[in-house]
Design a protein around this motif. Structure first.
Motif, PDB file in Angstrom:
ATOM      1  N   THR A 145      12.540 165.153  33.236  1.00 59.02           N
ATOM      2  CA  THR A 145      13.253 166.187  33.977  1.00 59.02           C
ATOM      3  C   THR A 145      13.356 165.831  35.457  1.00 59.02           C
ATOM      4  OG1 THR A 145      11.281 167.438  34.543  1.00 59.02           O
ATOM      5  CG2 THR A 145      12.300 167.956  32.419  1.00 59.02           C
ATOM      6  N   ASP A 146      14.325 166.444  36.104  1.00 56.84           N
ATOM      7  CA  ASP A 146      14.456 166.272  37.549  1.00 56.84           C
ATOM      8  C   ASP A 146      13.225 166.803  38.272  1.00 56.84           C
ATOM      9  OD1 ASP A 146      16.943 165.116  37.301  1.00 56.84           O
ATOM     10  OD2 ASP A 146      18.051 166.947  37.756  1.00 56.84           O
ATOM     11  N   THR A 147      12.623 167.856  37.725  1.00 60.05           N
ATOM     12  CA  THR A 147      11.440 168.443  38.356  1.00 60.05           C
ATOM     13  C   THR A 147      10.336 167.409  38.483  1.00 60.05           C
ATOM     14  OG1 THR A 147      11.973 170.648  37.527  1.00 60.05           O
ATOM     15  CG2 THR A 147       9.686 170.246  38.154  1.00 60.05           C
ATOM     16  N   LYS A 148      10.046 166.704  37.389  1.00 62.70           N
ATOM     17  CA  LYS A 148       8.977 165.700  37.425  1.00 62.70           C
ATOM     18  C   LYS A 148       9.310 164.594  38.420  1.00 62.70           C
ATOM     19  CE  LYS A 148       8.899 165.169  32.924  1.00 62.70           C
ATOM     20  NZ  LYS A 148       8.582 164.688  31.579  1.00 62.70           N
ATOM     21  N   GLN A 149      10.526 164.087  38.368  1.00 63.74           N
ATOM     22  CA  GLN A 149      10.898 162.998  39.263  1.00 63.74           C
ATOM     23  C   GLN A 149      10.899 163.453  40.720  1.00 63.74           C
ATOM     24  OE1 GLN A 149      11.486 159.578  38.278  1.00 63.74           O
ATOM     25  NE2 GLN A 149      11.000 159.560  40.458  1.00 63.74           N
ATOM     26  N   ASN A 150      11.396 164.649  40.970  1.00 66.66           N
ATOM     27  CA  ASN A 150      11.404 165.174  42.341  1.00 66.66           C
ATOM     28  C   ASN A 150       9.985 165.388  42.861  1.00 66.66           C
ATOM     29  OD1 ASN A 150      14.194 165.131  42.422  1.00 66.66           O
ATOM     30  ND2 ASN A 150      14.399 167.287  41.847  1.00 66.66           N
ATOM     31  N   PHE A 151       9.092 165.846  41.990  1.00 65.57           N
ATOM     32  CA  PHE A 151       7.700 166.036  42.387  1.00 65.57           C
ATOM     33  C   PHE A 151       7.062 164.694  42.733  1.00 65.57           C
ATOM     34  CE2 PHE A 151       3.158 166.378  41.506  1.00 65.57           C
ATOM     35  CZ  PHE A 151       2.820 167.480  42.262  1.00 65.57           C
ATOM     36  N   ILE A 152       7.263 163.696  41.890  1.00 66.70           N
ATOM     37  CA  ILE A 152       6.701 162.363  42.152  1.00 66.70           C
ATOM     38  C   ILE A 152       7.303 161.786  43.432  1.00 66.70           C
ATOM     39  CG2 ILE A 152       6.545 159.982  41.309  1.00 66.70           C
ATOM     40  CD1 ILE A 152       4.620 161.958  39.910  1.00 66.70           C
ATOM     41  N   ASN A 153       8.590 161.980  43.645  1.00 68.68           N
ATOM     42  CA  ASN A 153       9.221 161.501  44.885  1.00 68.68           C
ATOM     43  C   ASN A 153       8.613 162.185  46.115  1.00 68.68           C
ATOM     44  OD1 ASN A 153      10.888 159.764  43.473  1.00 68.68           O
ATOM     45  ND2 ASN A 153      12.651 161.143  43.505  1.00 68.68           N
ATOM     46  N   LEU A 154       8.319 163.472  45.995  1.00 70.88           N
ATOM     47  CA  LEU A 154       7.677 164.201  47.086  1.00 70.88           C
ATOM     48  C   LEU A 154       6.318 163.580  47.406  1.00 70.88           C
ATOM     49  CD1 LEU A 154       7.712 166.797  48.931  1.00 70.88           C
ATOM     50  CD2 LEU A 154       6.500 167.916  47.057  1.00 70.88           C
ATOM     51  N   ILE A 155       5.539 163.300  46.366  1.00 60.90           N
ATOM     52  CA  ILE A 155       4.223 162.679  46.550  1.00 60.90           C
ATOM     53  C   ILE A 155       4.385 161.293  47.190  1.00 60.90           C
ATOM     54  CG2 ILE A 155       2.209 161.736  45.338  1.00 60.90           C
ATOM     55  CD1 ILE A 155       1.963 164.602  44.955  1.00 60.90           C
ATOM     56  N   LYS A 156       5.345 160.506  46.692  1.00 60.25           N
ATOM     57  CA  LYS A 156       5.573 159.162  47.245  1.00 60.25           C
ATOM     58  C   LYS A 156       5.960 159.233  48.713  1.00 60.25           C
ATOM     59  CE  LYS A 156       7.013 156.744  43.019  1.00 60.25           C
ATOM     60  NZ  LYS A 156       8.161 156.098  42.338  1.00 60.25           N
ATOM     61  N   SER A 167      -4.271 155.578  47.434  1.00 62.75           N
ATOM     62  CA  SER A 167      -2.824 155.597  47.215  1.00 62.75           C
ATOM     63  C   SER A 167      -2.429 154.790  45.978  1.00 62.75           C
ATOM     64  CB  SER A 167      -2.123 155.057  48.463  1.00 62.75           C
ATOM     65  OG  SER A 167      -0.739 155.121  48.315  1.00 62.75           O
ATOM     66  N   GLU A 168      -2.995 153.607  45.848  1.00 62.43           N
ATOM     67  CA  GLU A 168      -2.672 152.766  44.689  1.00 62.43           C
ATOM     68  C   GLU A 168      -3.187 153.377  43.388  1.00 62.43           C
ATOM     69  OE1 GLU A 168      -4.217 148.885  45.649  1.00 62.43           O
ATOM     70  OE2 GLU A 168      -2.437 148.372  46.850  1.00 62.43           O
ATOM     71  N   ASN A 169      -4.391 153.945  43.423  1.00 59.88           N
ATOM     72  CA  ASN A 169      -4.913 154.603  42.224  1.00 59.88           C
ATOM     73  C   ASN A 169      -4.014 155.758  41.805  1.00 59.88           C
ATOM     74  OD1 ASN A 169      -7.086 152.886  41.937  1.00 59.88           O
ATOM     75  ND2 ASN A 169      -8.568 154.296  42.820  1.00 59.88           N
ATOM     76  N   MET A 170      -3.584 156.534  42.782  1.00 55.15           N
ATOM     77  CA  MET A 170      -2.701 157.659  42.485  1.00 55.15           C
ATOM     78  C   MET A 170      -1.394 157.164  41.866  1.00 55.15           C
ATOM     79  SD  MET A 170      -1.292 160.583  45.079  1.00 55.15           S
ATOM     80  CE  MET A 170      -0.667 159.394  46.255  1.00 55.15           C
ATOM     81  N   ALA A 171      -0.816 156.123  42.426  1.00 63.54           N
ATOM     82  CA  ALA A 171       0.461 155.598  41.939  1.00 63.54           C
ATOM     83  C   ALA A 171       0.352 155.102  40.499  1.00 63.54           C
ATOM     84  CB  ALA A 171       0.953 154.483  42.856  1.00 63.54           C
ATOM     85  N   CYS A 172      -0.831 154.685  40.093  1.00 60.00           N
ATOM     86  CA  CYS A 172      -1.027 154.227  38.710  1.00 60.00           C
ATOM     87  C   CYS A 172      -0.754 155.341  37.702  1.00 60.00           C
ATOM     88  CB  CYS A 172      -2.456 153.723  38.507  1.00 60.00           C
ATOM     89  SG  CYS A 172      -2.799 152.162  39.314  1.00 60.00           S
ATOM     90  N   TYR A 173      -0.869 156.576  38.138  1.00 55.94           N
ATOM     91  CA  TYR A 173      -0.726 157.705  37.220  1.00 55.94           C
ATOM     92  C   TYR A 173       0.654 158.359  37.258  1.00 55.94           C
ATOM     93  CZ  TYR A 173      -5.714 157.099  36.838  1.00 55.94           C
ATOM     94  OH  TYR A 173      -6.955 156.567  36.626  1.00 55.94           O
ATOM     95  N   PHE A 174       1.535 157.881  38.123  1.00 54.73           N
ATOM     96  CA  PHE A 174       2.873 158.472  38.187  1.00 54.73           C
ATOM     97  C   PHE A 174       3.582 158.408  36.842  1.00 54.73           C
ATOM     98  CE2 PHE A 174       3.324 157.544  43.027  1.00 54.73           C
ATOM     99  CZ  PHE A 174       2.532 158.630  43.313  1.00 54.73           C
ATOM    100  N   ASN A 175       3.516 157.278  36.176  1.00 52.43           N
ATOM    101  CA  ASN A 175       4.191 157.152  34.884  1.00 52.43           C
ATOM    102  C   ASN A 175       3.598 158.080  33.837  1.00 52.43           C
ATOM    103  OD1 ASN A 175       6.203 155.357  35.617  1.00 52.43           O
ATOM    104  ND2 ASN A 175       4.950 153.568  35.188  1.00 52.43           N
ATOM    105  N   ASP A 176       2.286 158.330  33.910  1.00 48.54           N
ATOM    106  CA  ASP A 176       1.681 159.278  32.975  1.00 48.54           C
ATOM    107  C   ASP A 176       2.303 160.661  33.142  1.00 48.54           C
ATOM    108  OD1 ASP A 176      -0.089 157.394  31.883  1.00 48.54           O
ATOM    109  OD2 ASP A 176      -1.615 157.817  33.396  1.00 48.54           O
ATOM    110  N   ILE A 177       2.524 161.053  34.363  1.00 49.94           N
ATOM    111  CA  ILE A 177       3.135 162.356  34.640  1.00 49.94           C
ATOM    112  C   ILE A 177       4.606 162.345  34.176  1.00 49.94           C
ATOM    113  CG2 ILE A 177       3.812 164.012  36.437  1.00 49.94           C
ATOM    114  CD1 ILE A 177       0.731 163.855  35.872  1.00 49.94           C
ATOM    115  N   LEU A 178       5.320 161.286  34.536  1.00 50.55           N
ATOM    116  CA  LEU A 178       6.737 161.206  34.169  1.00 50.55           C
ATOM    117  C   LEU A 178       6.956 161.117  32.662  1.00 50.55           C
ATOM    118  CD1 LEU A 178       7.913 158.785  36.995  1.00 50.55           C
ATOM    119  CD2 LEU A 178       8.420 161.227  36.818  1.00 50.55           C
ATOM    120  N   ASN A 179       5.990 160.527  31.953  1.00 54.86           N
ATOM    121  CA  ASN A 179       6.132 160.339  30.490  1.00 54.86           C
ATOM    122  C   ASN A 179       5.340 161.358  29.675  1.00 54.86           C
ATOM    123  OD1 ASN A 179       7.797 158.034  30.774  1.00 54.86           O
ATOM    124  ND2 ASN A 179       6.004 156.789  31.200  1.00 54.86           N
TER     125      ASN A 179
END
Length: 189
Positions: A2-13, A171-183
């Motif tokens: 969803t756009d919500t998940k991607q927008n949330f991850i983009n906000l975090i990034k 930051s790197e540890n957090m980024a490792c989990y972005f795909n878990d959230i997106l998927n």
């Protein structure tokens, strides 16, 4: 996805990228208390990702992300079917299922965000205010991930050289989990 998940991850990034620049600038000026405040902000994002990743109910995850994107606080229904705000403590407890040191680093970082005598770190060692187990967990984390000597005293001055690396690790540890959230995966360790 969803756009919500991607927008949330983009906000975090975006927040993380700005935090990285801020840490670099503050570190160059030896403003270590402010650097620690930025570390705490990065941990806040990390804790939110970990909290979301432990929720098996995917629509609930998306609802929480949407609340952030709408500028609203996170809430949940209690057993009595009443709305309760999700606190930092709630999120830290869930994140602690995975990483026990998060609570201590977060708590320590909060002392640099709020006006406290921790800002006197040049004359008073704020680590002395921690309980032994809190200090030990922070020292163990620094030893395991950054080679900090276990027999060295914890002081802002002693750990200051590690601040950019600590930020990068979070930051790197957090980024490792972005795909878990997106998927829609569950974060487990």
């Amino acid at each position: 996805m969803t756009d919500t998940k991607q927008n949330f991850i983009n906000l975090i990034k975006n927040r993380s990228a700005e935090n990285e620049k801020a840490v670099q600038l503050l570190f160059e000026q030896k403003l270590f208390g402010n650097c620690i405040s930025i570390l705490r902000q990065e941990l806040d994002s990390f804790i939110r990702i970990m909290y979301l990743g432990r929720i098996p109910n995917i629509p609930e995850r998306e609802r929480l992300m949407a609340l952030t994107l709408e500028g609203k606080k996170w809430n949940m229904l209690t057993e009595n079917n009443k709305s309760k705000q999700i606190t930092d403590k709630d999120m830290i407890e869930k994140a602690n299922e995975l990483k026990g040191y998060i609570h201590y680093v977060y708590k320590f970082g909060c002392a640099f965000i709020h006006l406290s005598d921790f800002q006197n770190y040049q004359t008073k060692n704020p680590f002395l205010k921690l309980e032994y187990n809190e200090e030990f967990d922070i020292k163990l984390y620094l030893y395991q991930y950054h080679g900090y000597p276990m027999d060295a005293d914890l002081t802002v001055e002693n750990i200051s050289i590690l601040i950019p690396d600590i930020f990068k690790k979070i930051s790197e540890n957090m980024a490792c989990y972005f795909n878990d959230i997106l998927n829609d995966d569950i974060i487990e360790m």
